[in-house]
Motif scaffolding. Structure first.
Motif, short mmCIF file in Angstrom:
data_model
loop_
_atom_site.label_atom_id
_atom_site.label_comp_id
_atom_site.label_asym_id
_atom_site.label_seq_id
_atom_site.Cartn_x
_atom_site.Cartn_y
_atom_site.Cartn_z
N ASP A 105 0.87 -1.19 0.00
CA ASP A 105 0.00 0.00 0.00
C ASP A 105 0.90 1.24 0.00
O ASP A 105 1.79 1.36 0.86
CB ASP A 105 -0.84 -0.06 1.29
CG ASP A 105 -1.90 1.02 1.41
OD1 ASP A 105 -1.99 1.89 0.52
OD2 ASP A 105 -2.65 0.98 2.42
N HIS A 168 -1.96 1.69 9.39
CA HIS A 168 -2.60 0.44 9.83
C HIS A 168 -1.69 -0.75 9.58
O HIS A 168 -0.77 -0.69 8.74
CB HIS A 168 -3.91 0.24 9.05
CG HIS A 168 -3.76 0.42 7.56
ND1 HIS A 168 -3.45 -0.62 6.70
CD2 HIS A 168 -3.84 1.53 6.76
CE1 HIS A 168 -3.36 -0.15 5.46
NE2 HIS A 168 -3.58 1.16 5.46
N THR A 199 1.50 0.30 7.70
CA THR A 199 1.64 1.47 6.84
C THR A 199 1.81 2.70 7.72
O THR A 199 1.27 2.77 8.83
CB THR A 199 0.43 1.70 5.91
OG1 THR A 199 -0.67 2.19 6.69
CG2 THR A 199 0.03 0.42 5.19
N GLU A 201 1.31 6.77 6.90
CA GLU A 201 0.73 7.52 5.79
C GLU A 201 0.22 8.89 6.21
O GLU A 201 -0.97 9.19 6.10
CB GLU A 201 -0.39 6.69 5.15
CG GLU A 201 -1.41 6.09 6.12
CD GLU A 201 -2.47 5.26 5.39
OE1 GLU A 201 -3.16 5.82 4.52
OE2 GLU A 201 -2.62 4.06 5.70
N GLU A 232 2.67 7.72 1.69
CA GLU A 232 2.47 6.48 2.45
C GLU A 232 3.42 5.40 1.97
O GLU A 232 3.59 5.20 0.77
CB GLU A 232 1.03 5.97 2.22
CG GLU A 232 0.78 4.57 2.80
CD GLU A 232 -0.61 4.04 2.51
OE1 GLU A 232 -1.23 4.47 1.52
OE2 GLU A 232 -1.08 3.20 3.29
CO CO Z 1 -2.97 2.48 3.75
#
Ligand code: CO
Ligand code: MF3
Length: 251
Positions: A105, A168, A199, A201, A232
């Motif tokens: 991500d 997260h 992550t 971000e 991120e």
């Molecule tokens: Co994310």
């Protein structure tokens, strides 16, 4: 649930990370005044599919697109659309790549043409705040150390940290525990352990941190209409320090 990943799981996530980096590098070449975020979204979906990946955001909780595209005062979860990007806009493209169950991500804010000095400063500070957070992503540090590093840095530059959205855990699904706030107190919160993948971000605003939700139920924007930037990365906590699986710089 907080999971700790095996070497094999981390290798799979790195494969997804590598493809996500390639995708961002293609997007960077496309961003110009006149292009639409719908065109970028179509490119991403096609590029990922051709490379054997699934755009994980599409269908996630009913979300309809491969990317989130958040322009200027939009903080996150902007919908790709047919409106042309204009010279001076800033746009954050966020996406999640799934290769054979391995997820990565990463969001990146892009300048469209010539962005004013304050906008460029906002982008620079937001990116640097992400790296301040990453420095803290170490075995034995705590989640509050990450948020504290980000908040201290961004606020000293005169900007504010969005409170309503956090980083997260990631894998096996897109949003796993724990939440990773981008503000906080040092030496507070959960202790980071080897094998956790998270992550970081930060969404940083030029004005007030407060956000409001659009009537579409997804898109958050600043209450004061100031701009918001976001960078991120997906990061593995390893005994040798943070491993950024979505890193764009050659190491
Ligand atoms: Co994310
Ligand atoms: N990449 C986004 C995040 O960091 C995911 C957005 S959820 C979606 O949380 F449904 F919009 F995809």
């Amino acid at each position: 649930m907080i999971t700790r990943k095996s070497k094999r799981e981390i290798e799979k996530m790195q494969v997804a990370g590598d493809l996500l980096v390639k995708t961002h590098k293609e997007i960077a070449k496309m961003i110009k005044p006149g292009i639409t975020t719908m065109e970028i979204d179509a490119f991403v979906e096609d590029f990922l599919t051709k490379n054997g990946a699934i755009p994980e955001q599409k269908g996630y909780n009913g979300y309809q697109y491969a990317t989130c595209a958040s322009i200027n005062d939009e903080i996150c979860h902007g919908f790709p659309r047919d409106e042309k990007l204009k010279d001076g806009d800033i746009v954050t493209i966020d996406m999640v790549v799934n290769v054979d169950g391995g997820l990565a991500d990463s969001a990146w804010t892009y300048a469209v043409g010539n962005v004013d000095e304050k906008g460029k400063h906002l982008m620079d500070v937001t990116k640097e705040s992400l790296y301040k957070g990453i420095e803290q992503a170490q075995v034995g540090k705590r989640i509050g150390d990450i948020g504290h590093a980000i908040q201290t840095f961004a606020e000293a530059e005169g900007f504010s940290v969005v409170r309503d959205f956090t980083g997260h855990g990631i894998g096996p699904s897109l949003h796993e525990d724990p939440h990773i706030p981008h503000f906080g107190l040092p030496n507070k919160g959960l202790r980071l352990k080897e094998g956790m993948v998270i992550t970081i971000e930060p969404m940083i605003n030029e004005g007030d941190w407060r956000s409001e939700m659009d009537s579409n139920g997804w898109t958050a924007r600043t209450v004061d209409k100031g701009r918001s930037a976001q960078y991120e990365h997906t990061i593995v906590i390893t005994k040798d320090g943070p491993l950024v699986i979505t890193e764009q710089e050659e190491n």
